[in-house]
Design a protein around this motif. Structure first.
Motif, PDB file in Angstrom:
ATOM      1  N   MET A  41      16.227   3.131  -1.391  1.00 52.64           N
ATOM      2  CA  MET A  41      15.391   2.936  -2.582  1.00 52.64           C
ATOM      3  C   MET A  41      15.658   1.573  -3.224  1.00 52.64           C
ATOM      4  O   MET A  41      14.731   0.815  -3.517  1.00 52.64           O
ATOM      5  N   GLN A  42      16.929   1.240  -3.407  1.00 48.76           N
ATOM      6  CA  GLN A  42      17.275  -0.040  -4.037  1.00 48.76           C
ATOM      7  C   GLN A  42      16.877  -1.212  -3.131  1.00 48.76           C
ATOM      8  O   GLN A  42      16.377  -2.231  -3.619  1.00 48.76           O
ATOM      9  N   CYS A  47      13.376  -5.865  -2.403  1.00 51.64           N
ATOM     10  CA  CYS A  47      12.445  -6.685  -1.619  1.00 51.64           C
ATOM     11  C   CYS A  47      11.165  -6.967  -2.399  1.00 51.64           C
ATOM     12  O   CYS A  47      10.626  -8.061  -2.341  1.00 51.64           O
ATOM     13  N   ARG A  48      10.686  -5.976  -3.147  1.00 46.32           N
ATOM     14  CA  ARG A  48       9.474  -6.179  -3.955  1.00 46.32           C
ATOM     15  C   ARG A  48       9.723  -7.127  -5.130  1.00 46.32           C
ATOM     16  O   ARG A  48       8.788  -7.749  -5.642  1.00 46.32           O
ATOM     17  N   ALA A  49      10.993  -7.251  -5.566  1.00 46.55           N
ATOM     18  CA  ALA A  49      11.308  -8.040  -6.763  1.00 46.55           C
ATOM     19  C   ALA A  49      11.919  -9.398  -6.450  1.00 46.55           C
ATOM     20  O   ALA A  49      11.742 -10.351  -7.225  1.00 46.55           O
ATOM     21  N   ALA A  50      12.633  -9.529  -5.335  1.00 46.17           N
ATOM     22  CA  ALA A  50      13.405 -10.757  -5.079  1.00 46.17           C
ATOM     23  C   ALA A  50      13.271 -11.171  -3.614  1.00 46.17           C
ATOM     24  O   ALA A  50      12.209 -11.631  -3.203  1.00 46.17           O
ATOM     25  N   GLY A 317       4.549   9.139   6.882  1.00 42.00           N
ATOM     26  CA  GLY A 317       4.576   9.639   5.510  1.00 42.00           C
ATOM     27  C   GLY A 317       5.967   9.577   4.926  1.00 42.00           C
ATOM     28  O   GLY A 317       6.961   9.631   5.652  1.00 42.00           O
ATOM     29  N   GLY A 318       6.047   9.459   3.623  1.00 38.70           N
ATOM     30  CA  GLY A 318       7.333   9.414   2.950  1.00 38.70           C
ATOM     31  C   GLY A 318       7.134   9.161   1.475  1.00 38.70           C
ATOM     32  O   GLY A 318       6.009   9.254   0.956  1.00 38.70           O
ATOM     33  N   PHE A 319       8.227   8.811   0.804  1.00 40.35           N
ATOM     34  CA  PHE A 319       8.162   8.497  -0.621  1.00 40.35           C
ATOM     35  C   PHE A 319       7.973   6.995  -0.770  1.00 40.35           C
ATOM     36  O   PHE A 319       8.650   6.213  -0.120  1.00 40.35           O
ATOM     37  N   GLY A 320       7.029   6.582  -1.618  1.00 41.49           N
ATOM     38  CA  GLY A 320       6.795   5.163  -1.882  1.00 41.49           C
ATOM     39  C   GLY A 320       7.507   4.749  -3.159  1.00 41.49           C
ATOM     40  O   GLY A 320       7.011   5.049  -4.248  1.00 41.49           O
ATOM     41  N   PRO A 321       8.648   4.077  -3.060  1.00 43.17           N
ATOM     42  CA  PRO A 321       9.397   3.720  -4.267  1.00 43.17           C
ATOM     43  C   PRO A 321       8.608   2.860  -5.255  1.00 43.17           C
ATOM     44  O   PRO A 321       8.736   3.037  -6.471  1.00 43.17           O
ATOM     45  N   SER A 322       7.755   1.952  -4.756  1.00 44.05           N
ATOM     46  CA  SER A 322       7.007   1.070  -5.659  1.00 44.05           C
ATOM     47  C   SER A 322       5.885   1.804  -6.384  1.00 44.05           C
ATOM     48  O   SER A 322       5.539   1.459  -7.513  1.00 44.05           O
ATOM     49  N   VAL A 323       5.308   2.816  -5.739  1.00 44.96           N
ATOM     50  CA  VAL A 323       4.235   3.587  -6.387  1.00 44.96           C
ATOM     51  C   VAL A 323       4.786   4.843  -7.060  1.00 44.96           C
ATOM     52  O   VAL A 323       4.055   5.565  -7.727  1.00 44.96           O
ATOM     53  N   ASN A 324       6.099   5.069  -6.860  1.00 36.26           N
ATOM     54  CA  ASN A 324       6.813   6.190  -7.483  1.00 36.26           C
ATOM     55  C   ASN A 324       6.155   7.531  -7.162  1.00 36.26           C
ATOM     56  O   ASN A 324       5.912   8.358  -8.036  1.00 36.26           O
ATOM     57  N   GLY A 325       5.854   7.706  -5.881  1.00 37.04           N
ATOM     58  CA  GLY A 325       5.256   8.965  -5.452  1.00 37.04           C
ATOM     59  C   GLY A 325       5.116   8.986  -3.944  1.00 37.04           C
ATOM     60  O   GLY A 325       5.339   7.984  -3.262  1.00 37.04           O
ATOM     61  N   PRO A 326       4.742  10.137  -3.385  1.00 38.17           N
ATOM     62  CA  PRO A 326       4.584  10.241  -1.939  1.00 38.17           C
ATOM     63  C   PRO A 326       3.325   9.518  -1.448  1.00 38.17           C
ATOM     64  O   PRO A 326       2.298   9.507  -2.139  1.00 38.17           O
ATOM     65  N   VAL A 327       3.434   8.902  -0.281  1.00 39.64           N
ATOM     66  CA  VAL A 327       2.302   8.216   0.349  1.00 39.64           C
ATOM     67  C   VAL A 327       2.301   8.565   1.839  1.00 39.64           C
ATOM     68  O   VAL A 327       3.342   8.903   2.403  1.00 39.64           O
ATOM     69  N   ALA A 328       1.136   8.490   2.445  1.00 38.87           N
ATOM     70  CA  ALA A 328       1.039   8.792   3.875  1.00 38.87           C
ATOM     71  C   ALA A 328      -0.159   8.066   4.475  1.00 38.87           C
ATOM     72  O   ALA A 328      -1.062   7.630   3.757  1.00 38.87           O
TER      73      ALA A 328
END
Length: 368
Positions: A41-42, A47-50, A317-328
């Motif tokens: 998660m971190q 990667c999205r921030a730095a 499929g999995g959890f999308g940390p940037s969207v804060n929810g599941p994505v597939a």
């Protein structure tokens, strides 16, 4: 059957991964870091921030050399390779004669040669396929003695440009030769996270020294396969063997944009008949984004239902940390592929409400 550690290959950065606390797992025949102590998660959010450093040295690298190399490669791909200008790179698909996707790959024009990057799990098959299609005078040179490192994120280019300022002048999909921290490198402004960044090919013997120089830059942290997978899923990018394979066509996979304009008038690539037919009449199924309701993710091979009938399958499929929810992502019958269409995902035998969602889940931030 699990691969034994002794049977696994290692990249030139294997000892560095272990030193950094990387948790090594089998992937495509290699021991690769799935995560470091910071956690997936971190690593994803960093990667999205730095800027994050990924080892992708398990990928296959090769050069095509000789008069007619681009034309020869076009027999296997619908990409416009002959129209690729020096210093430019392109994403393409290698095709089967039946119109399926043999692999996806990158091809770059380095002026005196074409530079290819193919998937780790397919590199032997890819190089055999390409080698068999070459006319006299064109040769394929595998590059097993090179490492490949991806530096990804909004601060990636600014960071590495402190070591080689010219990199900042590359536009998205630009490629060139640079010397970085005393190491000769081929740098492309590309990647598979949806973020701006670069992929860097360096001699294997210099890879660890090079990676250490990048990790010493402000804001750069290591990231493993776990974050790489969640980043590319949020970006709506296909993973070969999950989202695309020899049974899927470019039309089904929503990868029609990889087919060059000229190639659509020639139809002289492997599998062209199926591609042309599906462009004319529509594919039976289509790759779509899927947003499950609630917090429970749906993994690959989850059945997709609508109106009580199976209409498709989740491929990633999995959890999308940037969207804060599941994505597939997955394939559904064409009549169920419109954005907003309600679906049921069969998770542990129970229907989980979901909807077709536009891709990507997180906006691409390439340097256009």
């Amino acid at each position: 059957m699990a691969e034994s550690d002794s049977a696994l290959l290692e990249t030139p950065l294997a000892s560095l991964h272990r030193e950094l606390g990387g948790r090594m797992v089998p992937f495509a025949g290699y021991a690769m870091p799935v995560q470091y102590p910071a956690g997936i998660m971190q690593e994803h959010l960093h990667c999205r921030a730095a800027a994050s450093l990924f080892d992708v040295s398990h990928m296959g690298q090769a050069e095509l050399v000789g008069e007619g190399a681009a034309k020869a490669l076009e027999a296997l791909t619908p990409a416009d390779v002959q129209g690729l200008k020096p210093g430019r790179q392109r994403y393409g698909l290698l095709m089967t004669m039946a119109g399926g996707i043999f692999d996806d790959f990158m091809v770059a024009n380095l002026g005196d040669r074409l530079f290819l990057v193919v998937n780790a799990s397919r590199k032997e098959q890819d190089l055999a396929l390409i080698g068999a299609a070459l006319p006299a005078g064109v040769s394929l040179r595998p590059l097993p003695d090179r490492a490949l490192i991806a530096l990804q994120g909004p601060q990636a280019v600014a960071s590495i440009a402190t070591l080689a300022p010219g990199i900042a002048d590359l536009s998205f999909m630009g490629i060139g030769a640079f010397e970085i921290a005393g190491v000769p490198a081929i740098v492309s402004r590309s990647g598979y996270t949806g973020e701006d960044g670069v992929e860097i090919s360096v001699p294997a013997e210099s890879a660890e020294k090079f990676a250490r120089a990048l990790l010493a830059l402000p804001g750069v942290q290591p990231a493993g396969l776990g974050a790489r997978d969640s980043l590319r899923l949020e970006a709506g990018l296909c993973l070969y063997g999950n989202d695309i394979d020899e049974t899927t066509s470019p039309v089904e996979a929503n990868l029609v944009w990889t087919i060059g304009k000229r190639r659509r008038t020639e139809w002289n690539f492997a599998g062209a008949e199926r591609v042309r037919q599906e462009l004319d009449t529509g594919a039976r199924r289509l790759r779509v984004g899927i947003r499950p309701e609630g917090r429970q993710p749906a993994r690959g091979h989850t059945e997709v239902h609508a109106g009580g009938q199976k209409v498709g399958e989740v491929t990633s499929g999995g959890f999308g940390p940037s969207v804060n929810g599941p994505v597939a992502m997955g394939y559904v019958a064409r009549e169920h592929a419109a954005d907003g269409t309600p679906l049921d995902l069969m998770v542990r035998g129970k229907p989980l409400a979901a909807r077709v969602a536009p891709l990507p889940f997180t906006p691409h931030r390439y340097a256009r």
